[in-house]
Design a protein around this motif. Structure first.
Motif, PDB file in Angstrom:
ATOM      1  N   VAL A 102       0.799  -1.121   0.036  1.00 55.13           N
ATOM      2  CA  VAL A 102      -0.004  -0.020   0.084  1.00 55.13           C
ATOM      3  C   VAL A 102       0.793   1.144   0.166  1.00 55.13           C
ATOM      4  O   VAL A 102       0.716   2.152  -0.735  1.00 55.13           O
ATOM      5  CB  VAL A 102      -1.197  -0.100   1.332  1.00 55.13           C
ATOM      6  N   GLU A 103       1.811   1.183   0.912  1.00 52.80           N
ATOM      7  CA  GLU A 103       2.930   2.515   0.974  1.00 52.80           C
ATOM      8  C   GLU A 103       3.524   2.540  -0.288  1.00 52.80           C
ATOM      9  O   GLU A 103       3.804   3.669  -0.846  1.00 52.80           O
ATOM     10  CB  GLU A 103       3.979   2.341   2.158  1.00 52.80           C
ATOM     11  N   MET A 104       3.847   1.330  -1.057  1.00 50.40           N
ATOM     12  CA  MET A 104       4.700   1.664  -2.389  1.00 50.40           C
ATOM     13  C   MET A 104       3.827   2.240  -3.493  1.00 50.40           C
ATOM     14  O   MET A 104       4.329   3.190  -4.053  1.00 50.40           O
ATOM     15  CB  MET A 104       4.984   0.089  -2.600  1.00 50.40           C
ATOM     16  N   VAL A 105       2.495   2.057  -3.369  1.00 47.33           N
ATOM     17  CA  VAL A 105       1.704   2.511  -4.567  1.00 47.33           C
ATOM     18  C   VAL A 105       1.490   3.977  -4.024  1.00 47.33           C
ATOM     19  O   VAL A 105       1.714   4.603  -5.061  1.00 47.33           O
ATOM     20  CB  VAL A 105       0.216   1.959  -4.508  1.00 47.33           C
ATOM     21  N   LYS A 106       1.000   4.343  -2.868  1.00 47.61           N
ATOM     22  CA  LYS A 106       0.810   5.754  -2.661  1.00 47.61           C
ATOM     23  C   LYS A 106       2.389   6.393  -2.860  1.00 47.61           C
ATOM     24  O   LYS A 106       1.933   7.736  -3.460  1.00 47.61           O
ATOM     25  CB  LYS A 106       0.868   5.850  -1.174  1.00 47.61           C
ATOM     26  N   GLN A 155     -17.465 -10.203  -1.615  1.00 49.51           N
ATOM     27  CA  GLN A 155     -16.998  -9.515  -0.503  1.00 49.51           C
ATOM     28  C   GLN A 155     -15.805  -8.459  -1.056  1.00 49.51           C
ATOM     29  O   GLN A 155     -15.243  -7.548  -0.404  1.00 49.51           O
ATOM     30  CB  GLN A 155     -16.126 -10.372   0.446  1.00 49.51           C
ATOM     31  N   LEU A 156     -15.195  -8.942  -2.428  1.00 52.01           N
ATOM     32  CA  LEU A 156     -14.222  -7.999  -2.782  1.00 52.01           C
ATOM     33  C   LEU A 156     -14.574  -6.501  -3.270  1.00 52.01           C
ATOM     34  O   LEU A 156     -15.238  -6.513  -4.124  1.00 52.01           O
ATOM     35  CB  LEU A 156     -13.532  -8.867  -4.079  1.00 52.01           C
ATOM     36  N   PRO A 157     -13.788  -5.716  -2.739  1.00 52.75           N
ATOM     37  CA  PRO A 157     -14.228  -4.397  -3.037  1.00 52.75           C
ATOM     38  C   PRO A 157     -13.443  -3.701  -4.308  1.00 52.75           C
ATOM     39  O   PRO A 157     -12.563  -3.224  -4.463  1.00 52.75           O
ATOM     40  CB  PRO A 157     -13.820  -3.446  -1.749  1.00 52.75           C
ATOM     41  N   ILE A 158     -14.164  -4.340  -5.487  1.00 51.72           N
ATOM     42  CA  ILE A 158     -13.574  -3.934  -6.710  1.00 51.72           C
ATOM     43  C   ILE A 158     -14.645  -3.141  -7.682  1.00 51.72           C
ATOM     44  O   ILE A 158     -15.758  -2.874  -7.397  1.00 51.72           O
ATOM     45  CB  ILE A 158     -13.126  -4.959  -7.588  1.00 51.72           C
ATOM     46  N   ASP A 159     -14.015  -2.489  -8.647  1.00 52.59           N
ATOM     47  CA  ASP A 159     -14.821  -1.557  -9.566  1.00 52.59           C
ATOM     48  C   ASP A 159     -15.052  -1.996 -10.945  1.00 52.59           C
ATOM     49  O   ASP A 159     -16.170  -2.019 -11.570  1.00 52.59           O
ATOM     50  CB  ASP A 159     -14.005  -0.334  -9.950  1.00 52.59           C
ATOM     51  N   TYR A 160     -13.947  -2.878 -11.555  1.00 51.57           N
ATOM     52  CA  TYR A 160     -14.298  -3.647 -12.932  1.00 51.57           C
ATOM     53  C   TYR A 160     -14.149  -5.161 -12.699  1.00 51.57           C
ATOM     54  O   TYR A 160     -13.339  -5.524 -11.881  1.00 51.57           O
ATOM     55  CB  TYR A 160     -13.239  -2.718 -13.702  1.00 51.57           C
ATOM     56  N   LEU A 161     -14.663  -5.835 -13.663  1.00 57.45           N
ATOM     57  CA  LEU A 161     -14.540  -7.153 -13.863  1.00 57.45           C
ATOM     58  C   LEU A 161     -14.046  -7.217 -15.454  1.00 57.45           C
ATOM     59  O   LEU A 161     -14.813  -6.885 -16.246  1.00 57.45           O
ATOM     60  CB  LEU A 161     -15.927  -7.744 -13.571  1.00 57.45           C
ATOM     61  N   LYS A 162     -13.063  -7.844 -15.664  1.00 61.03           N
ATOM     62  CA  LYS A 162     -12.705  -8.163 -16.940  1.00 61.03           C
ATOM     63  C   LYS A 162     -13.121  -9.631 -17.350  1.00 61.03           C
ATOM     64  O   LYS A 162     -12.622 -10.508 -16.942  1.00 61.03           O
ATOM     65  CB  LYS A 162     -11.118  -7.943 -17.299  1.00 61.03           C
ATOM     66  N   ILE A 163     -13.905  -9.580 -18.421  1.00 65.23           N
ATOM     67  CA  ILE A 163     -13.969 -11.027 -19.302  1.00 65.23           C
ATOM     68  C   ILE A 163     -12.945 -11.559 -19.880  1.00 65.23           C
ATOM     69  O   ILE A 163     -12.521 -10.715 -20.693  1.00 65.23           O
ATOM     70  CB  ILE A 163     -15.296 -10.829 -20.314  1.00 65.23           C
ATOM     71  N   ASP A 164     -12.432 -12.545 -19.446  1.00 65.47           N
ATOM     72  CA  ASP A 164     -11.253 -13.111 -20.081  1.00 65.47           C
ATOM     73  C   ASP A 164     -11.312 -13.348 -21.621  1.00 65.47           C
ATOM     74  O   ASP A 164     -12.461 -13.609 -22.345  1.00 65.47           O
ATOM     75  CB  ASP A 164     -10.935 -14.435 -19.863  1.00 65.47           C
ATOM     76  N   LYS A 165     -10.232 -13.054 -22.369  1.00 64.07           N
ATOM     77  CA  LYS A 165     -10.341 -13.080 -23.835  1.00 64.07           C
ATOM     78  C   LYS A 165     -10.675 -14.600 -24.440  1.00 64.07           C
ATOM     79  O   LYS A 165     -11.022 -14.864 -25.540  1.00 64.07           O
ATOM     80  CB  LYS A 165      -8.934 -12.683 -24.481  1.00 64.07           C
ATOM     81  N   SER A 166     -10.170 -15.635 -23.610  1.00 67.00           N
ATOM     82  CA  SER A 166     -10.699 -17.009 -24.067  1.00 67.00           C
ATOM     83  C   SER A 166     -12.409 -16.961 -24.216  1.00 67.00           C
ATOM     84  O   SER A 166     -12.743 -17.975 -25.238  1.00 67.00           O
ATOM     85  CB  SER A 166     -10.211 -18.021 -23.129  1.00 67.00           C
ATOM     86  N   ASN A 188      -8.802  -1.901   0.457  1.00 70.08           N
ATOM     87  CA  ASN A 188      -9.750  -0.595   0.848  1.00 70.08           C
ATOM     88  C   ASN A 188      -8.999   0.440   0.995  1.00 70.08           C
ATOM     89  O   ASN A 188      -9.331   1.596   0.529  1.00 70.08           O
ATOM     90  CB  ASN A 188     -10.638  -1.040   1.914  1.00 70.08           C
ATOM     91  N   SER A 189      -7.756   0.291   1.648  1.00 71.77           N
ATOM     92  CA  SER A 189      -6.983   1.514   1.895  1.00 71.77           C
ATOM     93  C   SER A 189      -6.464   2.210   0.697  1.00 71.77           C
ATOM     94  O   SER A 189      -6.553   3.437   0.565  1.00 71.77           O
ATOM     95  CB  SER A 189      -6.113   1.243   2.954  1.00 71.77           C
ATOM     96  N   LEU A 190      -6.307   1.632  -0.475  1.00 72.71           N
ATOM     97  CA  LEU A 190      -5.944   2.092  -1.832  1.00 72.71           C
ATOM     98  C   LEU A 190      -7.268   2.658  -2.529  1.00 72.71           C
ATOM     99  O   LEU A 190      -7.074   3.790  -2.937  1.00 72.71           O
ATOM    100  CB  LEU A 190      -5.164   1.514  -2.944  1.00 72.71           C
ATOM    101  N   ARG A 191      -8.329   2.305  -2.379  1.00 70.20           N
ATOM    102  CA  ARG A 191      -9.602   2.783  -2.811  1.00 70.20           C
ATOM    103  C   ARG A 191      -9.933   4.047  -2.116  1.00 70.20           C
ATOM    104  O   ARG A 191     -10.639   4.727  -2.793  1.00 70.20           O
ATOM    105  CB  ARG A 191     -10.822   1.734  -3.003  1.00 70.20           C
ATOM    106  N   GLU A 192      -9.716   4.122  -0.843  1.00 72.33           N
ATOM    107  CA  GLU A 192      -9.902   5.197  -0.157  1.00 72.33           C
ATOM    108  C   GLU A 192      -9.257   6.600  -0.857  1.00 72.33           C
ATOM    109  O   GLU A 192      -9.505   7.980  -0.733  1.00 72.33           O
ATOM    110  CB  GLU A 192      -9.323   5.095   1.503  1.00 72.33           C
ATOM    111  N   GLU A 193      -8.168   6.209  -1.493  1.00 72.04           N
ATOM    112  CA  GLU A 193      -7.223   7.265  -2.123  1.00 72.04           C
ATOM    113  C   GLU A 193      -7.666   7.473  -3.568  1.00 72.04           C
ATOM    114  O   GLU A 193      -7.490   8.674  -4.153  1.00 72.04           O
ATOM    115  CB  GLU A 193      -5.709   6.929  -2.449  1.00 72.04           C
ATOM    116  N   GLY A 194      -8.912   6.651  -3.876  1.00 67.34           N
ATOM    117  CA  GLY A 194      -9.400   6.893  -5.257  1.00 67.34           C
ATOM    118  C   GLY A 194      -8.855   5.903  -6.210  1.00 67.34           C
ATOM    119  O   GLY A 194      -9.305   6.016  -7.370  1.00 67.34           O
ATOM    120  N   ILE A 195      -8.043   5.034  -5.901  1.00 66.13           N
ATOM    121  CA  ILE A 195      -7.307   4.093  -6.796  1.00 66.13           C
ATOM    122  C   ILE A 195      -8.527   3.046  -7.177  1.00 66.13           C
ATOM    123  O   ILE A 195      -9.215   2.738  -6.278  1.00 66.13           O
ATOM    124  CB  ILE A 195      -6.199   3.603  -6.351  1.00 66.13           C
TER     125      ILE A 195
END
Ligand code: C2E
Ligand code: CA
Ligand code: CA
Ligand code: CA
Length: 277
Positions: A129-133, A193-204, A167-174
């Protein structure tokens, strides 16, 4: 070792030895690749339903002095095995954010987003988390224009600690995107449960959508599931208009694939480009 258990003879196979040797040499080279500027990023556009470029995904390329362009499918798994993915992944994030800052600053497209692939091994680092911030702060990008792409493999480890970090990175807006969905270890309970924004449908799935009824059925189910969880859906690996039409008609939000553009060197990426589609 697994192979040897099944068939003792494989131990003496020159082919196997060469493979092992090749891997060892590749790992040795990979350790030095970062310092030699052999690792570069290509960028593939992600398109919205009005056929404008919403953002790009950073895809790693290794320009090896002898082997030429080595595919990430070949060296990322190696880097994951021996932990090299941790420093390499940090370098990738740094390069991608720097490029985004440049594009945002040049005013080419202020709202452009950058998606970066994150390996589970990176996410599991205590200082992730610190590295990304730190990288976001140092490069000066808007945190909300960064999307981190993770895969279902995070479900195999300590999912609660992963959720806390997300969650702590999403609080930053990521933003977070679940990549390759449907190909790996899926648990619908965890997905909820997973706090995500997008789901990618696999190319297969996208690849077979028109020919194979079960792929189409899976895609329909994934889209319905994503909608019920209020996730945006990205379809990847779109190569022709029929696939695009099907995905548009079935409610996907964003689109990526050779139909629009291959991953490109940053100098060749025309952000203002009118897409062919
Ligand atoms: P991915 O994240 O699922 O990326 C999509 C892959 O599909 C990319 O392959 C991209 O070039 C390819 N692709 C895009 N459009 C099409 C299409 O229309 N048709 C087909 N057949 N393929 C398409 P690439 O660049 O070879 O990367 C392979 C994988 O390597 C990525 O899959 C990702 O898992 C991994 N990878 C790449 N860069 C990084 C990185 O910086 N960090 C990490 N951890 N993994 C990376
Ligand atoms: Ca990806
Ligand atoms: Ca993918
Ligand atoms: Ca993949």
């Amino acid at each position: 070792a697994k192979e040897a258990g099944r068939n003792q003879l494989t131990i003496f196979s020159p082919l196997l030895q060469d493979k092992a040797l090749e891997r060892a040499l590749l790992v040795q080279d990979l350790r030095q690749a970062q310092d030699k500027d052999e690792l570069i990023l290509f960028y593939q556009p992600i398109i919205d339903s009005e056929k404008r470029i919403k953002g790009v995904e950073a895809l790693l390329r290794w320009v090896h002095p002898i082997h030429g362009m080595v595919s990430p499918e070949k060296f990322i798994p190696l880097a994951e095995e021996n932990g090299l993915i941790v420093p390499i992944g940090e370098l990738v994030l740094e390069m991608a954010c720097k490029q985004l800052a440049k594009w945002q600053h040049d005013d080419i497209q202020k709202t452009l987003t950058m998606a970066v692939n994150i390996s589970v091994r990176q996410l599991n680092q205590p200082n992730f988390v610190e590295m990304v911030k730190r990288v976001v702060a140092r490069t000066g990008i808007h945190a909300s224009s960064l999307t981190l792409e993770i895969t279902e493999s995070i479900f195999q480890r300590d999912v609660n600690s992963a959720i806390t970090k997300i969650n702590s990175l999403r609080e930053e807006g990521i933003k977070f995107s679940l990549d390759d969905f449907g190909t790996g270890y899926s648990s619908l309970t965890y997905l909820k449960q997973l706090p995500i924004d997008y789901l990618k449908i696999d190319k297969s799935f996208v690849n077979d959508i028109l020919e194979d009824k079960s792929s189409a059925a899976i895609a329909v189910a994934i889209i319905a599931l994503a909608k019920s969880l209020e996730l945006k859906i990205v379809a990847e690996g779109i190569e022709d208009h029929q696939q695009l039409d099907w995905l548009l008609a079935n409610g996907c939000d964003f689109f990526q694939g050779y139909l629009f553009s291959r991953p490109l060197h940053p100098n060749n990426l025309q952000l203002t480009l009118e897409t062919k589609a």
